[in-house]
Write a protein that holds these residues in place. Structure first.
Motif, PDB file in Angstrom:
ATOM      1  N   PRO A 106      -2.466  23.517  -5.477  1.00  0.00           N
ATOM      2  CA  PRO A 106      -2.895  23.724  -3.965  1.00  0.00           C
ATOM      3  C   PRO A 106      -3.658  22.550  -3.386  1.00  0.00           C
ATOM      4  N   ILE A 107      -3.320  22.228  -2.150  1.00  0.00           N
ATOM      5  CA  ILE A 107      -4.172  21.155  -1.505  1.00  0.00           C
ATOM      6  C   ILE A 107      -5.593  21.615  -1.553  1.00  0.00           C
ATOM      7  N   SER A 108      -6.342  20.691  -1.816  1.00  0.00           N
ATOM      8  CA  SER A 108      -7.714  20.895  -1.866  1.00  0.00           C
ATOM      9  C   SER A 108      -8.297  20.811  -0.424  1.00  0.00           C
ATOM     10  N   PRO A 109      -9.208  21.853  -0.025  1.00  0.00           N
ATOM     11  CA  PRO A 109      -9.613  21.740   1.363  1.00  0.00           C
ATOM     12  C   PRO A 109     -10.446  20.576   2.042  1.00  0.00           C
ATOM     13  N   THR A 110     -10.962  19.827   0.723  1.00  0.00           N
ATOM     14  CA  THR A 110     -11.755  18.792   0.931  1.00  0.00           C
ATOM     15  C   THR A 110     -10.783  17.518   0.750  1.00  0.00           C
ATOM     16  N   ALA A 111      -9.446  17.460   0.504  1.00  0.00           N
ATOM     17  CA  ALA A 111      -8.808  16.405   0.474  1.00  0.00           C
ATOM     18  C   ALA A 111      -8.810  15.208   1.679  1.00  0.00           C
ATOM     19  N   PRO A 112      -9.037  14.282   1.546  1.00  0.00           N
ATOM     20  CA  PRO A 112      -9.100  13.398   2.477  1.00  0.00           C
ATOM     21  C   PRO A 112      -7.777  13.258   3.470  1.00  0.00           C
ATOM     22  N   SER A 113      -8.181  13.218   4.695  1.00  0.00           N
ATOM     23  CA  SER A 113      -7.153  13.322   5.697  1.00  0.00           C
ATOM     24  C   SER A 113      -6.587  12.155   6.299  1.00  0.00           C
ATOM     25  N   ARG A 114      -7.412  10.863   5.754  1.00  0.00           N
ATOM     26  CA  ARG A 114      -7.145   9.632   6.377  1.00  0.00           C
ATOM     27  C   ARG A 114      -5.693   9.070   6.172  1.00  0.00           C
ATOM     28  N   PHE A 115      -5.079   9.412   5.007  1.00  0.00           N
ATOM     29  CA  PHE A 115      -3.982   8.926   4.647  1.00  0.00           C
ATOM     30  C   PHE A 115      -2.805   9.998   4.807  1.00  0.00           C
ATOM     31  N   ALA A 116      -1.984   9.775   5.781  1.00  0.00           N
ATOM     32  CA  ALA A 116      -0.775  10.665   5.930  1.00  0.00           C
ATOM     33  C   ALA A 116       0.377  10.168   5.234  1.00  0.00           C
ATOM     34  N   PRO A 158       3.137   2.295   5.775  1.00  0.00           N
ATOM     35  CA  PRO A 158       2.536   3.417   5.099  1.00  0.00           C
ATOM     36  C   PRO A 158       0.966   3.209   5.216  1.00  0.00           C
ATOM     37  N   ASP A 159       0.115   4.374   5.038  1.00  0.00           N
ATOM     38  CA  ASP A 159      -1.277   4.303   5.360  1.00  0.00           C
ATOM     39  C   ASP A 159      -1.935   3.843   4.057  1.00  0.00           C
ATOM     40  N   ILE A 160      -1.122   3.719   2.961  1.00  0.00           N
ATOM     41  CA  ILE A 160      -1.679   3.239   1.738  1.00  0.00           C
ATOM     42  C   ILE A 160      -0.677   3.004   0.679  1.00  0.00           C
ATOM     43  N   VAL A 161      -0.985   1.767  -0.076  1.00  0.00           N
ATOM     44  CA  VAL A 161       0.307   1.697  -1.095  1.00  0.00           C
ATOM     45  C   VAL A 161      -0.386   1.727  -2.476  1.00  0.00           C
ATOM     46  N   LEU A 162       0.233   2.159  -3.651  1.00  0.00           N
ATOM     47  CA  LEU A 162      -0.199   2.250  -5.113  1.00  0.00           C
ATOM     48  C   LEU A 162       0.884   1.267  -5.832  1.00  0.00           C
ATOM     49  N   LEU A 163       0.308   0.580  -6.504  1.00  0.00           N
ATOM     50  CA  LEU A 163       1.050  -0.503  -6.969  1.00  0.00           C
ATOM     51  C   LEU A 163       0.877  -0.250  -8.774  1.00  0.00           C
ATOM     52  N   ASP A 164       2.175  -0.474  -9.560  1.00  0.00           N
ATOM     53  CA  ASP A 164       2.122  -0.903 -10.718  1.00  0.00           C
ATOM     54  C   ASP A 164       1.974  -2.231 -11.018  1.00  0.00           C
ATOM     55  N   LEU A 165       1.174  -2.830 -11.794  1.00  0.00           N
ATOM     56  CA  LEU A 165       1.015  -4.301 -12.171  1.00  0.00           C
ATOM     57  C   LEU A 165       2.537  -4.860 -12.655  1.00  0.00           C
ATOM     58  N   ASN A 166       3.029  -4.157 -13.481  1.00  0.00           N
ATOM     59  CA  ASN A 166       4.123  -4.606 -14.426  1.00  0.00           C
ATOM     60  C   ASN A 166       5.305  -4.146 -13.845  1.00  0.00           C
ATOM     61  N   LEU A 167       6.234  -4.726 -13.146  1.00  0.00           N
ATOM     62  CA  LEU A 167       7.633  -4.681 -12.432  1.00  0.00           C
ATOM     63  C   LEU A 167       8.508  -5.089 -12.957  1.00  0.00           C
ATOM     64  N   PRO A 168       9.681  -4.932 -12.709  1.00  0.00           N
ATOM     65  CA  PRO A 168      10.727  -5.838 -13.194  1.00  0.00           C
ATOM     66  C   PRO A 168      10.910  -7.175 -12.838  1.00  0.00           C
ATOM     67  N   ASP A 169      10.296  -7.223 -11.568  1.00  0.00           N
ATOM     68  CA  ASP A 169      10.498  -8.842 -10.787  1.00  0.00           C
ATOM     69  C   ASP A 169       8.984  -9.176 -10.694  1.00  0.00           C
ATOM     70  N   VAL A 170       8.074  -8.902 -11.273  1.00  0.00           N
ATOM     71  CA  VAL A 170       6.757  -9.281 -11.232  1.00  0.00           C
ATOM     72  C   VAL A 170       5.901  -8.595 -12.296  1.00  0.00           C
ATOM     73  N   SER A 171       5.121  -9.444 -13.153  1.00  0.00           N
ATOM     74  CA  SER A 171       4.149  -9.048 -14.000  1.00  0.00           C
ATOM     75  C   SER A 171       2.743  -9.705 -13.885  1.00  0.00           C
ATOM     76  N   GLY A 172       1.640  -8.963 -13.924  1.00  0.00           N
ATOM     77  CA  GLY A 172       0.452  -9.502 -13.555  1.00  0.00           C
ATOM     78  C   GLY A 172      -0.201  -9.532 -12.270  1.00  0.00           C
ATOM     79  N   LEU A 173      -1.276  -9.983 -11.963  1.00  0.00           N
ATOM     80  CA  LEU A 173      -2.109 -10.158 -10.654  1.00  0.00           C
ATOM     81  C   LEU A 173      -1.331 -10.811  -9.465  1.00  0.00           C
ATOM     82  N   ASP A 174      -0.365 -11.635  -9.910  1.00  0.00           N
ATOM     83  CA  ASP A 174       0.479 -12.163  -8.794  1.00  0.00           C
ATOM     84  C   ASP A 174       1.255 -11.480  -7.871  1.00  0.00           C
TER      85      ASP A 174
END
Length: 233
Positions: free
Chosen positions: A5-15, A62-78
């Motif tokens: 269940p969604i926590s009542p204290t879940a941040p509302s900044r990110f929709a 989007p309000d926020i982006v989640l990124l994996d560093l290791n992708l098929p077309d890029v690997s690393g901090l670049d």
């Protein structure tokens, strides 16, 4: 990361959020966690950085982006650097299985607002987003960003700073240069004129403060996983 269940204290900044990861099952699980544990209503996914960058060129973003560093077309901090250049003020959270303190510190210095190890429990994601919603930088428990033994600034950080000056298109061209492609090949791949590629290469070398393509490649390698992990830091 099963629903709860969604926590009542879940941040509302990110929709809304975008998840950039090439593992479909993990994307599904993370999307469920963001919706149920964090309270984010809309979650998009992308399995390639280039696809994500194309999507992020269009509104609404989007309000926020989640990124994996290791992708098929890029690997690393670049990839993180290119993403941050493209999204501007939109916060980016790295979600990666590579949770070495050196990588975490470098990701934060490259512009990430947080770092959450993959397969963290729901409570960790909830805590991370609560902290980020308050304007804090989130790192895993036990990681101290001020600890010079873990996150000391090095020549790699200067490389990251310089790479952050590149535009998304210049980032694509540098990536192609790193792959050993000639200007003619790059022009064909990107559907642009060879003279345009040459102009970008000149701008890239100027921004990186180098005199040759080889030196530009060396700067890019500083931001790679091997560059991070080879630092004795």
């Amino acid at each position: 990361m099963s629903p709860d269940p969604i926590s009542p204290t879940a941040p509302s900044r990110f929709a809304s959020a975008m998840v950039i990861d090439d593992h479909p099952l993990f994307c599904d699980a993370l999307s469920m966690t963001l919706k149920s544990a964090v309270g984010i209503g809309k979650v998009e996914t992308s399995d390639h950085l280039e696809d994500a960058l194309s999507r992020l060129d269009r509104a609404p973003r989007p309000d926020i982006v989640l990124l994996d560093l290791n992708l098929p077309d890029v690997s690393g901090l670049d990839g993180l650097i290119r993403l941050k250049t493209a999204v501007g003020d939109i916060p980016v959270v790295v979600v990666s299985s590579m949770a070495d303190p050196r990588i975490i510190g470098s990701a934060i210095r490259a512009g990430a607002i947080g770092f959450v190890p993959k397969h963290s429990p729901r409570d960790v994601f909830r805590a991370a987003f609560a902290a980020i919603a308050e304007g804090a930088v989130y790192v895993p428990e036990g990681i101290e960003l001020g600890d010079p033994g873990q996150t000391a600034a090095t020549g790699r950080d200067d490389a990251i700073r310089r790479l952050a000056l590149l535009t998304p298109q210049q980032g694509r061209i540098l990536q192609a240069i790193c792959a050993g492609k000639l200007n003619k090949q790059i022009a064909f791949d990107l559907s642009i004129a060879e003279t345009t590629v040459k102009a970008h290469v000149t701008a890239i070398m100027r921004k990186l403060g180098v005199q040759s393509r080889t030196q530009a490649v060396l700067i890019a390698q500083e931001a790679s996983f091997s560059g991070v992990m080879s630092d004795p830091g």
